[in-house]
Design an enzyme around this catalytic site. Structure first.
Site, PDB file in Angstrom:
ATOM      1  N   PHE A   1       0.964  -1.310   0.011  1.00 18.02           N
ATOM      2  CA  PHE A   1      -0.163  -0.054   0.014  1.00 18.02           C
ATOM      3  C   PHE A   1       0.622   1.036  -0.171  1.00 18.02           C
ATOM      4  O   PHE A   1       0.926   1.956  -0.860  1.00 18.02           O
ATOM      5  CB  PHE A   1      -1.044  -0.005   1.263  1.00 18.02           C
ATOM      6  CG  PHE A   1      -1.438   1.199   1.741  1.00 18.02           C
ATOM      7  CD1 PHE A   1      -1.996   1.972   0.811  1.00 18.02           C
ATOM      8  CD2 PHE A   1      -1.408   1.622   3.007  1.00 18.02           C
ATOM      9  CE1 PHE A   1      -2.702   3.480   1.067  1.00 18.02           C
ATOM     10  CE2 PHE A   1      -1.888   2.888   3.390  1.00 18.02           C
ATOM     11  CZ  PHE A   1      -2.477   3.724   2.469  1.00 18.02           C
TER      12      PHE A   1
ATOM     13  N   ASP B   1       9.873  -7.319  -2.947  1.00 16.33           N
ATOM     14  CA  ASP B   1       8.810  -7.483  -2.373  1.00 16.33           C
ATOM     15  C   ASP B   1       8.407  -9.076  -2.586  1.00 16.33           C
ATOM     16  O   ASP B   1       8.561  -9.521  -3.834  1.00 16.33           O
ATOM     17  CB  ASP B   1       7.520  -6.900  -2.888  1.00 16.33           C
ATOM     18  CG  ASP B   1       6.330  -6.712  -1.907  1.00 16.33           C
ATOM     19  OD1 ASP B   1       5.867  -7.570  -1.606  1.00 16.33           O
ATOM     20  OD2 ASP B   1       5.812  -5.405  -1.672  1.00 16.33           O
TER      21      ASP B   1
ATOM     22  N   THR C   1       9.747 -11.758  10.035  1.00 13.18           N
ATOM     23  CA  THR C   1       9.954 -10.731   9.142  1.00 13.18           C
ATOM     24  C   THR C   1      10.388  -9.324   9.506  1.00 13.18           C
ATOM     25  O   THR C   1      11.215  -8.748   8.914  1.00 13.18           O
ATOM     26  CB  THR C   1       8.549 -10.526   8.183  1.00 13.18           C
ATOM     27  OG1 THR C   1       7.986 -11.805   7.909  1.00 13.18           O
ATOM     28  CG2 THR C   1       8.724  -9.418   7.522  1.00 13.18           C
TER      29      THR C   1
ATOM     30  N   ALA D   1      10.856   2.399   8.143  1.00 10.86           N
ATOM     31  CA  ALA D   1       9.256   2.530   8.476  1.00 10.86           C
ATOM     32  C   ALA D   1       9.083   1.775   9.938  1.00 10.86           C
ATOM     33  O   ALA D   1       9.100   0.824   9.653  1.00 10.86           O
ATOM     34  CB  ALA D   1       8.355   1.988   7.350  1.00 10.86           C
TER      35      ALA D   1
ATOM     36  N   TYR E   1       3.944  -7.350  17.352  1.00  6.44           N
ATOM     37  CA  TYR E   1       4.159  -6.175  16.334  1.00  6.44           C
ATOM     38  C   TYR E   1       5.084  -5.255  17.061  1.00  6.44           C
ATOM     39  O   TYR E   1       6.194  -4.781  16.530  1.00  6.44           O
ATOM     40  CB  TYR E   1       3.191  -5.931  15.519  1.00  6.44           C
ATOM     41  CG  TYR E   1       3.369  -4.533  14.321  1.00  6.44           C
ATOM     42  CD1 TYR E   1       4.213  -5.275  13.359  1.00  6.44           C
ATOM     43  CD2 TYR E   1       2.632  -3.640  14.433  1.00  6.44           C
ATOM     44  CE1 TYR E   1       4.436  -4.269  12.322  1.00  6.44           C
ATOM     45  CE2 TYR E   1       2.759  -2.545  13.470  1.00  6.44           C
ATOM     46  CZ  TYR E   1       3.695  -2.959  12.290  1.00  6.44           C
ATOM     47  OH  TYR E   1       4.053  -2.116  11.508  1.00  6.44           O
TER      48      TYR E   1
ATOM     49  N   LYS F   1       8.687  -4.056  16.247  1.00 11.09           N
ATOM     50  CA  LYS F   1       9.101  -2.764  15.710  1.00 11.09           C
ATOM     51  C   LYS F   1      10.125  -2.010  16.581  1.00 11.09           C
ATOM     52  O   LYS F   1      10.861  -1.054  16.084  1.00 11.09           O
ATOM     53  CB  LYS F   1       7.985  -1.948  15.060  1.00 11.09           C
ATOM     54  CG  LYS F   1       7.225  -2.504  14.170  1.00 11.09           C
ATOM     55  CD  LYS F   1       7.988  -2.850  13.158  1.00 11.09           C
ATOM     56  CE  LYS F   1       8.434  -1.699  12.120  1.00 11.09           C
ATOM     57  NZ  LYS F   1       8.929  -1.986  10.905  1.00 11.09           N
TER      58      LYS F   1
END
Length: 334
Positions: free
Chosen positions: A11, A31, A95, A117, A149, A153
């Site tokens: 996105f 990707d 990931t 990000a 998550y 991060k």
């Protein structure tokens, strides 16, 4: 300028790829197409300056091959979305941690600038008014997959800062707050496309909990230019920057606004969290960014209204999905 975008078929990544190509960059996309898709790159798929590599950031050799020769790297590849994180925590952890380390090491090896990000999720359950980049992180139990998550991060950011402090890597961190726009899918729990899709199909809009939890939604078209400015600003290295919307809204108010703008006759239904997710799920009551650091350094100022974002998402979903009735949106003048 040669730019690499990991997650470039996703996105936010696809919007960034278009923006970079319009600026005249040579762009390499890496990707694995697990959550993104080539359809997101339809407008630029034949662009002579675009190269797409289908591969995972978990593959060290693939990452090095893609990044070799790059001037700058935008690392957007991640396992995202509440539903995906809750249902597949191992995928998210691997990931988001191992993939990021591979990207950091490749950037160090080739001397490329990096924009990492990150996410407002790192603040966890901190409900302070206007979260600054130095605000405390308040996370739930590490045994609840809901927080994997945020934990991953946070580790990503710590890795990035260590690469900056120990190796001198030119890396800046962008914390996204509920970024929304065309091409975003509701498949993994993204609230705006989920609710807009339900409204367009005439289905009940499902709002989890009591609907009083609040968020600040940001428009992808405001976010993308800001991260490009950040990666080119030497003073951004080693720092994190909030990039979020300026208007706080409850999820119930969001649903009501979607119903009005789309002209839907759908009812709004409150769904308990225990019915929507696994037992023990926790949510944040409030999340509001302080954008002053990004505003001061690169002039970031969110300019797109929530109503305009809803219209864009609705138009995009109606165009992409068969069987959706002809769309008549509430005009901007009403």
């Amino acid at each position: 300028m040669r730019s690499v975008v990991t997650g470039g078929a996703g996105f936010i990544g696809s919007h960034l790829v278009e923006h970079l190509l319009d600026r005249g960059d040579e762009v390499i996309v890496l990707d694995d197409l697990s959550t993104g898709g080539m359809a997101n790159l339809t407008r630029v798929e034949d662009h002579p300056l675009l190269t797409v590599h289908c591969g995972s950031v978990l593959d060290e050799a693939t990452v090095f091959a893609a990044i070799t020769g790059a001037d700058r790297v935008f690392h957007l590849a991640a396992a995202v979305g509440v539903r995906l994180i809750v249902e597949e925590p191992l995928r998210g952890l691997r990931t988001n941690i191992h993939g990021t380390e591979n990207v950091l090491e490749a950037c160090r090896a080739v001397g490329a600038r990096l924009l990492l990000a990150s996410t407002s999720e790192v603040y966890g359950k901190n409900t302070a008014d206007a979260l600054s980049e130095d605000s405390d992180r308040i996370l739930g139990s590490p045994l609840l997959s809901r927080w994997t998550y945020a934990a991953a991060k946070g580790i990503d950011e710590a890795f990035a800062h260590a690469y900056w402090s120990q190796y001198g890597l030119d890396v800046a961190i962008a914390r996204f707050f509920n970024t929304v726009g065309a091409r975003q899918t509701g498949r993994y729990g993204m609230v705006v496309p989920n609710l807009v899709g339900q409204a367009l199909r005439g289905e009940p809009l499902t709002v989890f909990g009591d609907g009083r939890q609040t968020r600040c939604f940001s428009y992808v078209g405001d976010i993308v230019p800001a991260i490009v400015r950040l990666i080119m600003e030497p003073a951004a290295a080693g720092q994190a920057f909030n990039l979020g919307g300026a208007h706080e809204v409850s999820i119930l108010e969001l649903a009501e606004r979607i119903v009005e703008i789309t002209g839907s006759s759908s009812p709004i239904v409150l769904v308990p969290y225990e019915q929507a997710y696994a037992p023990g799920f926790e949510d944040m009551r409030r999340r509001v960014p302080d954008n002053s650091r990004a505003e001061a350094l690169v002039g970031f100022a969110p300019a797109t209204s929530l109503d305009d974002v809803i219209r864009e998402v609705a138009t995009d979903l109606a165009k992409r999905n068969d069987g959706v009735p002809e769309l008549t949106l509430l005009s901007k003048d009403r």
